[in-house]
Design a protein around this motif. Structure first.
Motif, PDB file in Angstrom:
ATOM      1  N   GLY A   1      43.813  35.814  33.507  1.00 30.45           N
ATOM      2  CA  GLY A   1      43.586  37.245  33.387  1.00 30.45           C
ATOM      3  C   GLY A   1      43.582  37.691  31.941  1.00 30.45           C
ATOM      4  O   GLY A   1      42.853  38.614  31.570  1.00 30.45           O
ATOM      5  N   ASP A   2      44.394  37.047  31.103  1.00 28.70           N
ATOM      6  CA  ASP A   2      44.414  37.392  29.684  1.00 28.70           C
ATOM      7  C   ASP A   2      43.075  37.082  29.025  1.00 28.70           C
ATOM      8  O   ASP A   2      42.583  37.854  28.208  1.00 28.70           O
ATOM      9  CB  ASP A   2      45.529  36.641  28.955  1.00 28.70           C
ATOM     10  N   GLU A   3      42.491  35.953  29.395  1.00 25.86           N
ATOM     11  CA  GLU A   3      41.186  35.584  28.835  1.00 25.86           C
ATOM     12  C   GLU A   3      40.123  36.578  29.274  1.00 25.86           C
ATOM     13  O   GLU A   3      39.257  36.959  28.486  1.00 25.86           O
ATOM     14  CB  GLU A   3      40.795  34.173  29.269  1.00 25.86           C
ATOM     15  N   GLN A   4      40.207  37.016  30.527  1.00 29.53           N
ATOM     16  CA  GLN A   4      39.238  37.979  31.033  1.00 29.53           C
ATOM     17  C   GLN A   4      39.402  39.322  30.318  1.00 29.53           C
ATOM     18  O   GLN A   4      38.423  39.960  29.958  1.00 29.53           O
ATOM     19  CB  GLN A   4      39.404  38.169  32.537  1.00 29.53           C
ATOM     20  N   ASP A   5      40.642  39.731  30.075  1.00 28.97           N
ATOM     21  CA  ASP A   5      40.893  40.974  29.339  1.00 28.97           C
ATOM     22  C   ASP A   5      40.327  40.883  27.931  1.00 28.97           C
ATOM     23  O   ASP A   5      39.750  41.843  27.426  1.00 28.97           O
ATOM     24  CB  ASP A   5      42.394  41.280  29.276  1.00 28.97           C
ATOM     25  N   ASP A   6      40.510  39.728  27.294  1.00 28.80           N
ATOM     26  CA  ASP A   6      39.969  39.531  25.947  1.00 28.80           C
ATOM     27  C   ASP A   6      38.449  39.625  25.950  1.00 28.80           C
ATOM     28  O   ASP A   6      37.851  40.227  25.067  1.00 28.80           O
ATOM     29  CB  ASP A   6      40.403  38.182  25.375  1.00 28.80           C
ATOM     30  N   GLN A   7      37.843  39.017  26.963  1.00 31.87           N
ATOM     31  CA  GLN A   7      36.382  39.032  27.069  1.00 31.87           C
ATOM     32  C   GLN A   7      35.878  40.461  27.275  1.00 31.87           C
ATOM     33  O   GLN A   7      34.889  40.876  26.667  1.00 31.87           O
ATOM     34  CB  GLN A   7      35.949  38.159  28.239  1.00 31.87           C
ATOM     35  N   GLU A   8      36.578  41.223  28.110  1.00 34.00           N
ATOM     36  CA  GLU A   8      36.189  42.613  28.339  1.00 34.00           C
ATOM     37  C   GLU A   8      36.348  43.437  27.063  1.00 34.00           C
ATOM     38  O   GLU A   8      35.510  44.284  26.759  1.00 34.00           O
ATOM     39  CB  GLU A   8      37.026  43.215  29.466  1.00 34.00           C
ATOM     40  N   ALA A   9      37.398  43.176  26.306  1.00 32.21           N
ATOM     41  CA  ALA A   9      37.618  43.895  25.044  1.00 32.21           C
ATOM     42  C   ALA A   9      36.488  43.589  24.059  1.00 32.21           C
ATOM     43  O   ALA A   9      36.005  44.488  23.367  1.00 32.21           O
ATOM     44  CB  ALA A   9      38.971  43.521  24.449  1.00 32.21           C
TER      45      ALA A   9
ATOM     46  N   GLN B   1      33.448  45.519  25.153  1.00 33.67           N
ATOM     47  CA  GLN B   1      33.583  46.940  24.842  1.00 33.67           C
ATOM     48  C   GLN B   1      33.360  47.202  23.361  1.00 33.67           C
ATOM     49  O   GLN B   1      32.729  48.191  22.990  1.00 33.67           O
ATOM     50  CB  GLN B   1      34.962  47.453  25.256  1.00 33.67           C
TER      51      GLN B   1
END
Length: 52
Positions: free
Chosen positions: A10-18, A21
């Motif tokens: 989930g952390d990697e996915q959050d980083d990718q979304e950031a 953005q």
């Protein structure tokens, strides 16, 4: 490792979304500057004339 939880994907996915953005925000800022460049140029010209 005591007392620590393993890192989740989930952390990697959050980083990718950031990152996505930031890219979108940068694209919008660049597009804004391109669209408003004649106005910005005109204002800059007025300021230079005023202080010259």
């Amino acid at each position: 490792m005591e007392g620590r939880t393993p890192v989740e994907n989930g952390d990697e996915q959050d980083d990718q979304e950031a990152v996505e953005q930031r890219r979108e925000r940068r694209r919008l800022v660049i597009q804004f500057l391109i669209d408003w460049s004649p106005v910005i140029t005109g204002l800059a010209d007025l300021v230079v004339r005023h202080f010259s």
